[in-house]
Design a protein around this motif. Structure first.
Motif, PDB file in Angstrom:
ATOM      1  N   ARG A 137       0.818  -1.214   0.000  1.00  0.00           N
ATOM      2  CA  ARG A 137       0.000   0.000   0.000  1.00  0.00           C
ATOM      3  C   ARG A 137       0.849   1.260   0.000  1.00  0.00           C
ATOM      4  O   ARG A 137       0.456   2.298  -0.551  1.00  0.00           O
ATOM      5  CB  ARG A 137      -0.938  -0.012   1.206  1.00  0.00           C
ATOM      6  N   GLU A 138       2.037   1.170   0.628  1.00  0.00           N
ATOM      7  CA  GLU A 138       2.919   2.336   0.710  1.00  0.00           C
ATOM      8  C   GLU A 138       3.789   2.499  -0.537  1.00  0.00           C
ATOM      9  O   GLU A 138       4.571   3.444  -0.624  1.00  0.00           O
ATOM     10  CB  GLU A 138       3.814   2.227   1.947  1.00  0.00           C
ATOM     11  N   GLY A 139       3.685   1.565  -1.476  1.00  0.00           N
ATOM     12  CA  GLY A 139       4.464   1.663  -2.699  1.00  0.00           C
ATOM     13  C   GLY A 139       5.869   1.112  -2.593  1.00  0.00           C
ATOM     14  O   GLY A 139       6.671   1.289  -3.512  1.00  0.00           O
ATOM     15  N   ARG A 140       6.178   0.440  -1.496  1.00  0.00           N
ATOM     16  CA  ARG A 140       7.527  -0.116  -1.332  1.00  0.00           C
ATOM     17  C   ARG A 140       7.634  -1.531  -1.882  1.00  0.00           C
ATOM     18  O   ARG A 140       8.707  -2.118  -1.891  1.00  0.00           O
ATOM     19  CB  ARG A 140       7.936  -0.070   0.141  1.00  0.00           C
ATOM     20  N   LEU A 141       6.522  -2.085  -2.334  1.00  0.00           N
ATOM     21  CA  LEU A 141       6.503  -3.327  -3.111  1.00  0.00           C
ATOM     22  C   LEU A 141       5.697  -3.077  -4.373  1.00  0.00           C
ATOM     23  O   LEU A 141       4.742  -2.298  -4.372  1.00  0.00           O
ATOM     24  CB  LEU A 141       5.854  -4.461  -2.315  1.00  0.00           C
ATOM     25  N   ASP A 142       6.075  -3.759  -5.453  1.00  0.00           N
ATOM     26  CA  ASP A 142       5.309  -3.652  -6.697  1.00  0.00           C
ATOM     27  C   ASP A 142       4.151  -4.648  -6.715  1.00  0.00           C
ATOM     28  O   ASP A 142       3.101  -4.372  -7.303  1.00  0.00           O
ATOM     29  CB  ASP A 142       6.224  -3.898  -7.901  1.00  0.00           C
ATOM     30  N   ALA A 143       4.363  -5.797  -6.092  1.00  0.00           N
ATOM     31  CA  ALA A 143       3.337  -6.836  -6.063  1.00  0.00           C
ATOM     32  C   ALA A 143       3.650  -7.778  -4.909  1.00  0.00           C
ATOM     33  O   ALA A 143       4.760  -7.782  -4.371  1.00  0.00           O
ATOM     34  CB  ALA A 143       3.294  -7.599  -7.387  1.00  0.00           C
ATOM     35  N   ALA A 144       2.665  -8.578  -4.533  1.00  0.00           N
ATOM     36  CA  ALA A 144       2.871  -9.551  -3.461  1.00  0.00           C
ATOM     37  C   ALA A 144       2.050 -10.801  -3.748  1.00  0.00           C
ATOM     38  O   ALA A 144       0.916 -10.716  -4.234  1.00  0.00           O
ATOM     39  CB  ALA A 144       2.472  -8.962  -2.103  1.00  0.00           C
ATOM     40  N   VAL A 145       2.646 -11.954  -3.467  1.00  0.00           N
ATOM     41  CA  VAL A 145       1.957 -13.235  -3.591  1.00  0.00           C
ATOM     42  C   VAL A 145       1.396 -13.577  -2.214  1.00  0.00           C
ATOM     43  O   VAL A 145       2.153 -13.761  -1.259  1.00  0.00           O
ATOM     44  CB  VAL A 145       2.919 -14.331  -4.082  1.00  0.00           C
ATOM     45  N   LEU A 146       0.069 -13.644  -2.113  1.00  0.00           N
ATOM     46  CA  LEU A 146      -0.604 -13.804  -0.834  1.00  0.00           C
ATOM     47  C   LEU A 146      -1.705 -14.849  -0.942  1.00  0.00           C
ATOM     48  O   LEU A 146      -2.125 -15.225  -2.043  1.00  0.00           O
ATOM     49  CB  LEU A 146      -1.221 -12.472  -0.390  1.00  0.00           C
ATOM     50  N   ALA A 147      -2.169 -15.293   0.221  1.00  0.00           N
ATOM     51  CA  ALA A 147      -3.299 -16.225   0.258  1.00  0.00           C
ATOM     52  C   ALA A 147      -4.600 -15.440   0.317  1.00  0.00           C
ATOM     53  O   ALA A 147      -4.718 -14.464   1.057  1.00  0.00           O
ATOM     54  CB  ALA A 147      -3.177 -17.153   1.469  1.00  0.00           C
ATOM     55  N   GLU A 148      -5.551 -15.852  -0.482  1.00  0.00           N
ATOM     56  CA  GLU A 148      -6.866 -15.223  -0.446  1.00  0.00           C
ATOM     57  C   GLU A 148      -7.638 -15.682   0.794  1.00  0.00           C
ATOM     58  O   GLU A 148      -7.343 -16.750   1.347  1.00  0.00           O
ATOM     59  CB  GLU A 148      -7.644 -15.582  -1.712  1.00  0.00           C
ATOM     60  N   GLN A 259      -3.285 -38.109   2.695  1.00  0.00           N
ATOM     61  CA  GLN A 259      -4.077 -37.246   1.834  1.00  0.00           C
ATOM     62  C   GLN A 259      -5.544 -37.262   2.270  1.00  0.00           C
ATOM     63  O   GLN A 259      -6.007 -38.189   2.930  1.00  0.00           O
ATOM     64  CB  GLN A 259      -3.970 -37.719   0.390  1.00  0.00           C
ATOM     65  N   PHE A 260      -6.268 -36.233   1.861  1.00  0.00           N
ATOM     66  CA  PHE A 260      -7.703 -36.141   2.133  1.00  0.00           C
ATOM     67  C   PHE A 260      -8.485 -36.631   0.914  1.00  0.00           C
ATOM     68  O   PHE A 260      -8.101 -36.367  -0.225  1.00  0.00           O
ATOM     69  CB  PHE A 260      -8.091 -34.703   2.459  1.00  0.00           C
ATOM     70  N   ARG A 261      -9.574 -37.303   1.177  1.00  0.00           N
ATOM     71  CA  ARG A 261     -10.444 -37.759   0.100  1.00  0.00           C
ATOM     72  C   ARG A 261     -11.302 -36.606  -0.408  1.00  0.00           C
ATOM     73  O   ARG A 261     -11.656 -35.694   0.336  1.00  0.00           O
ATOM     74  CB  ARG A 261     -11.359 -38.887   0.590  1.00  0.00           C
ATOM     75  N   GLY A 262     -11.658 -36.698  -1.694  1.00  0.00           N
ATOM     76  CA  GLY A 262     -12.523 -35.677  -2.268  1.00  0.00           C
ATOM     77  C   GLY A 262     -11.790 -34.350  -2.408  1.00  0.00           C
ATOM     78  O   GLY A 262     -10.598 -34.308  -2.717  1.00  0.00           O
ATOM     79  N   HIS A 263     -12.494 -33.263  -2.153  1.00  0.00           N
ATOM     80  CA  HIS A 263     -11.882 -31.939  -2.255  1.00  0.00           C
ATOM     81  C   HIS A 263     -11.139 -31.649  -0.955  1.00  0.00           C
ATOM     82  O   HIS A 263     -11.744 -31.357   0.072  1.00  0.00           O
ATOM     83  CB  HIS A 263     -12.939 -30.872  -2.524  1.00  0.00           C
ATOM     84  N   ALA A 264      -9.825 -31.743  -1.016  1.00  0.00           N
ATOM     85  CA  ALA A 264      -9.007 -31.577   0.189  1.00  0.00           C
ATOM     86  C   ALA A 264      -9.042 -30.130   0.662  1.00  0.00           C
ATOM     87  O   ALA A 264      -9.224 -29.205  -0.140  1.00  0.00           O
ATOM     88  CB  ALA A 264      -7.561 -31.982  -0.108  1.00  0.00           C
ATOM     89  N   PRO A 265      -8.876 -29.917   1.975  1.00  0.00           N
ATOM     90  CA  PRO A 265      -8.706 -28.528   2.448  1.00  0.00           C
ATOM     91  C   PRO A 265      -7.497 -27.915   1.755  1.00  0.00           C
ATOM     92  O   PRO A 265      -6.498 -28.602   1.503  1.00  0.00           O
ATOM     93  CB  PRO A 265      -8.490 -28.691   3.954  1.00  0.00           C
ATOM     94  N   SER A 266      -7.579 -26.648   1.433  1.00  0.00           N
ATOM     95  CA  SER A 266      -6.528 -26.039   0.621  1.00  0.00           C
ATOM     96  C   SER A 266      -6.465 -24.544   0.888  1.00  0.00           C
ATOM     97  O   SER A 266      -7.262 -23.988   1.631  1.00  0.00           O
ATOM     98  CB  SER A 266      -6.808 -26.282  -0.866  1.00  0.00           C
ATOM     99  N   ARG A 267      -5.487 -23.895   0.242  1.00  0.00           N
ATOM    100  CA  ARG A 267      -5.404 -22.438   0.268  1.00  0.00           C
ATOM    101  C   ARG A 267      -5.289 -21.941  -1.165  1.00  0.00           C
ATOM    102  O   ARG A 267      -4.640 -22.577  -2.011  1.00  0.00           O
ATOM    103  CB  ARG A 267      -4.226 -21.957   1.113  1.00  0.00           C
ATOM    104  N   ARG A 268      -5.926 -20.814  -1.443  1.00  0.00           N
ATOM    105  CA  ARG A 268      -5.907 -20.195  -2.759  1.00  0.00           C
ATOM    106  C   ARG A 268      -4.862 -19.081  -2.769  1.00  0.00           C
ATOM    107  O   ARG A 268      -4.880 -18.197  -1.916  1.00  0.00           O
ATOM    108  CB  ARG A 268      -7.290 -19.641  -3.111  1.00  0.00           C
ATOM    109  N   ILE A 269      -3.962 -19.152  -3.734  1.00  0.00           N
ATOM    110  CA  ILE A 269      -2.845 -18.212  -3.813  1.00  0.00           C
ATOM    111  C   ILE A 269      -3.068 -17.271  -4.995  1.00  0.00           C
ATOM    112  O   ILE A 269      -3.419 -17.711  -6.099  1.00  0.00           O
ATOM    113  CB  ILE A 269      -1.506 -18.956  -3.978  1.00  0.00           C
TER     114      ILE A 269
END
Length: 332
Positions: A137-148, A259-269
């Motif tokens: 937000r302060e302009g000291r990074l151009d972009a960031a890879v984060l979890a939604e 592993q988890f069956r079906g749709h495993a718990p996950s994180r969106r990047i």
């Protein structure tokens, strides 16, 4: 008033110390102190309170620093427009990434980025999510890879990939016998989690809420590697992201991954940047480097073979090695 003096003031606000601010600005302390005093004289207000141990901003100083950051960010945007007009794929890209993803994703991404954009200088900053958002937000990074999810109307988001979780349990844990799990199978488990401030902690707590599991009391880790070692030491079980168990990460001994069956718990990047950024056209190209990762990298079904120590133990029961031979080290 000039841009140099504004940058000195912003540096002083960040470091709250004349010496460290001068060092960060590549000038002497007397020079920085003199320029700050000249700026105060020009504006006719005190900007800082000079105490024996640290520097404090006045109320006017805090407001002016906030505006100065905006001015300096806009200047950087102007320079970025000029650089990328001349050569869209050159210059410097300041990219942030959080600690439970960076060490496991970057070895796969950085070589591809270097090959695709050979004239680009990639500067990487590893911090927790809140710190990265502040820098962005302060302009000291151009972009960031984060979890939604990230809720900020000023930021643009580009989804990159979804990363499933696996359950890491000690080698002789009752769940180590299972090939797959349902979330409900965690209902009587206490999970080892990271300390506050890590987005992975929040994601793991969501899994706990959905499954009926709980957090193991009396322990919070500062890193994924600490969690891994605690599982190996039979302290408890935890969730690990898929990338954290794929090569080049060494497979830990005494840990079984389920592993988890079906749709495993996950994180969106996703990758985030300011909607006003002059780098938007290039960043949309840069996103492709992440989206072109091999599918097997994010597939928990393609885990590496277990550490060779298990096979060695099996062979030893059948035909023990002669005592004079050196013990074979597990491959990494």
């Amino acid at each position: 008033m000039n841009l140099r003096d504004l940058s000195y003031l912003v540096s002083l606000a960040e470091h709250k110390h004349f010496g460290r601010a001068a060092q960060a600005s590549f000038v002497s302390q007397p020079t920085l102190s003199t320029q700050i005093k000249k700026l105060e004289d020009e504006l006719g207000v005190a900007l800082v309170e000079r105490t024996p141990r640290k520097v404090l901003l006045t109320e006017a100083g805090r407001e002016i620093v906030a505006r100065a950051r905006e001015v300096l960010t806009e200047i950087e945007q102007i320079k970025a427009i000029a650089r990328h007009t001349i050569d869209p794929e050159s210059g410097t890209l300041r990219l942030g990434i959080f600690p439970t993803l960076g060490p496991y994703l970057l070895p796969h991404v950085v070589p591809q980025a270097s090959e695709r954009f050979p004239r680009l200088e990639l500067l990487l900053v590893e911090e927790k999510t809140d710190a990265l958002l502040k820098l962005l937000r302060e302009g000291r990074l151009d972009a960031a890879v984060l979890a939604e999810p990230i809720h900020d109307d000023q930021l643009h988001a580009e989804f990159l990939f979804e990363e499933p979780f696996l359950l890491a349990v000690p080698e002789h844990h009752e769940l180590a016998k299972r090939k797959t799990l349902k979330l409900d199978d965690l209902s009587d488990q206490s999970l080892l989690l990271l300390e506050d401030g890590h987005c992975l902690r929040d994601q793991a707590l969501e899994v706990c809420e959905l499954s009926g599991a709980s957090e193991k009391s009396g322990f919070r880790a500062t890193s994924l590697e600490t969690l891994r070692q605690m599982v190996a030491a039979n302290v408890g079980v935890t969730l690990l992201p898929t990338l954290a168990v794929k090569p080049p990460v060494a497979r830990s001994e005494n840990i079984h991954l389920v592993q988890f069956r079906g749709h495993a718990p996950s994180r969106r990047i996703a990758m985030f940047w300011r909607k006003s950024s002059a780098l938007t056209p290039f960043l949309k190209k840069f996103v492709a480097v992440f989206r072109e990762l091999p599918r097997t990298l994010l597939d928990p079904h393609t885990l590496p073979d277990p550490a060779p120590h298990s096979a060695q133990k099996t062979r030893a029961r059948v035909a023990p090695r002669p005592r004079h031979r050196l013990k074979e080290m597990p491959s990494r």
